[in-house]
Design a protein around this motif. Structure first.
Motif, mmCIF file in Angstrom:
data_model
loop_
_atom_site.group_PDB
_atom_site.id
_atom_site.type_symbol
_atom_site.label_atom_id
_atom_site.label_comp_id
_atom_site.label_asym_id
_atom_site.label_seq_id
_atom_site.Cartn_x
_atom_site.Cartn_y
_atom_site.Cartn_z
ATOM 1 N N LEU A 23 -7.212 5.977 2.728
ATOM 2 C CA LEU A 23 -5.879 5.709 3.277
ATOM 3 C C LEU A 23 -4.805 6.485 2.509
ATOM 4 C CD1 LEU A 23 -6.084 1.863 3.961
ATOM 5 C CD2 LEU A 23 -6.134 3.719 5.639
ATOM 6 N N SER A 24 -4.991 6.621 1.198
ATOM 7 C CA SER A 24 -4.032 7.384 0.390
ATOM 8 C C SER A 24 -4.037 8.859 0.780
ATOM 9 C CB SER A 24 -4.357 7.228 -1.099
ATOM 10 O OG SER A 24 -4.220 5.896 -1.510
ATOM 11 N N VAL A 25 -5.230 9.413 1.018
ATOM 12 C CA VAL A 25 -5.329 10.802 1.466
ATOM 13 C C VAL A 25 -4.615 10.969 2.804
ATOM 14 C CG1 VAL A 25 -6.887 12.615 2.271
ATOM 15 C CG2 VAL A 25 -7.460 11.294 0.227
ATOM 16 N N ALA A 26 -4.873 10.047 3.722
ATOM 17 C CA ALA A 26 -4.234 10.112 5.033
ATOM 18 C C ALA A 26 -2.717 9.988 4.909
ATOM 19 C CB ALA A 26 -4.779 9.010 5.940
ATOM 20 N N GLY A 27 -2.262 9.087 4.029
ATOM 21 C CA GLY A 27 -0.832 8.918 3.831
ATOM 22 C C GLY A 27 -0.173 10.155 3.245
ATOM 23 N N ALA A 28 -0.839 10.786 2.284
ATOM 24 C CA ALA A 28 -0.291 12.003 1.675
ATOM 25 C C ALA A 28 -0.218 13.135 2.686
ATOM 26 C CB ALA A 28 -1.139 12.406 0.475
#
Length: 239
Positions: A23-28
């Protein structure tokens, strides 16, 4: 029975951490795309100008705040995001991994950093944003402005090195130190680019987000390969 319960709990925790990382990768990546869209439409111009001018003496855009000593320090810091320093640091960590008998991890690290370099060049090629003309430049620059190459490569390199070094540690304290120091270096390099007037703030933010996404992705791939036995396992991995 107890062992099975503990193992189930550990697996669930691993799944939660993995999901959070994805989710962090997607958010970034979403943040990078959003910044790129705003930049192309010119909606961040006022924000960019306000931040750059805040780093200059009121009424004199040619004079950075803090005096000449701070400007010299910022030139030293910005070199930490340059190709020469990043190459030396990466080579040192690769040698460390080899000495730790983690040759597969060292090779994986080299591929990960080279992939980040390629991504940085592709991102630069996709935009032709001019460098800031609001204030004089504190160092010479020749490439386009968006995203900040120094900020992105600092994030790609230092964060990737941190996650690879953290995999060699079994204690949370040392793992946290590697990651915290990498974040600090990344932040300092990005700020130095603003202080020297060679990038708009949105350039730096874009470099950070894309670089962080890459480093997180590298960590996820390293965990996957470690569990499959294709590179050395994470020492703190309960699996």
């Amino acid at each position: 029975m107890l062992r099975a319960i503990l193992k189930t709990g550990l697996l669930r925790r691993i799944e939660v951490v993995t999901l959070a990382a994805v989710l962090s990768v997607a958010g970034a990546l979403w943040a990078f795309v959003a910044l790129a869209s705003e930049v192309m439409e010119g909606d961040l111009r006022a924000f960019d100008e306000a931040v750059l001018l805040a780093l200059r003496t009121p009424g004199n855009p040619a004079d950075p705040i803090g005096g000449p000593q701070i400007e010299v320090a910022m030139r030293d810091i910005t070199a930490l995001g340059g190709v020469t320093v990043l190459s030396i640091v990466t080579f040192a960590v690769m040698v460390f991994l080899v000495l730790q008998r983690r040759r597969a991890s060292a090779l994986f690290l080299a591929v990960a950093i080279l992939g980040g370099v390629a991504l940085s060049h592709l991102a630069k090629a996709g935009f032709s944003r001019p460098r800031p003309d609001l204030v004089p430049h504190g160092v010479d620059v020749v490439t386009a402005s968006f995203p900040s190459g120094h900020s992105m490569m600092a994030a790609v390199t230092y964060l990737t090195l941190a996650v690879m070094l953290a995999r060699t540690e079994g204690t949370l304290r040392m793992r946290a130190f590697y990651l915290a120091f990498a974040v600090l270096l990344t932040m300092l390099v990005g700020f130095s680019r603003l202080f020297l007037g060679v990038h708009w703030p949105s350039d730096v933010l874009a470099g950070w987000t894309l670089g962080a996404a890459w480093a997180l992705g590298v960590w996820l791939v390293a965990r996957y390969l470690g569990r499959r036995g294709q590179i050395e396992p994470d020492r703190a991995d309960p699996a």
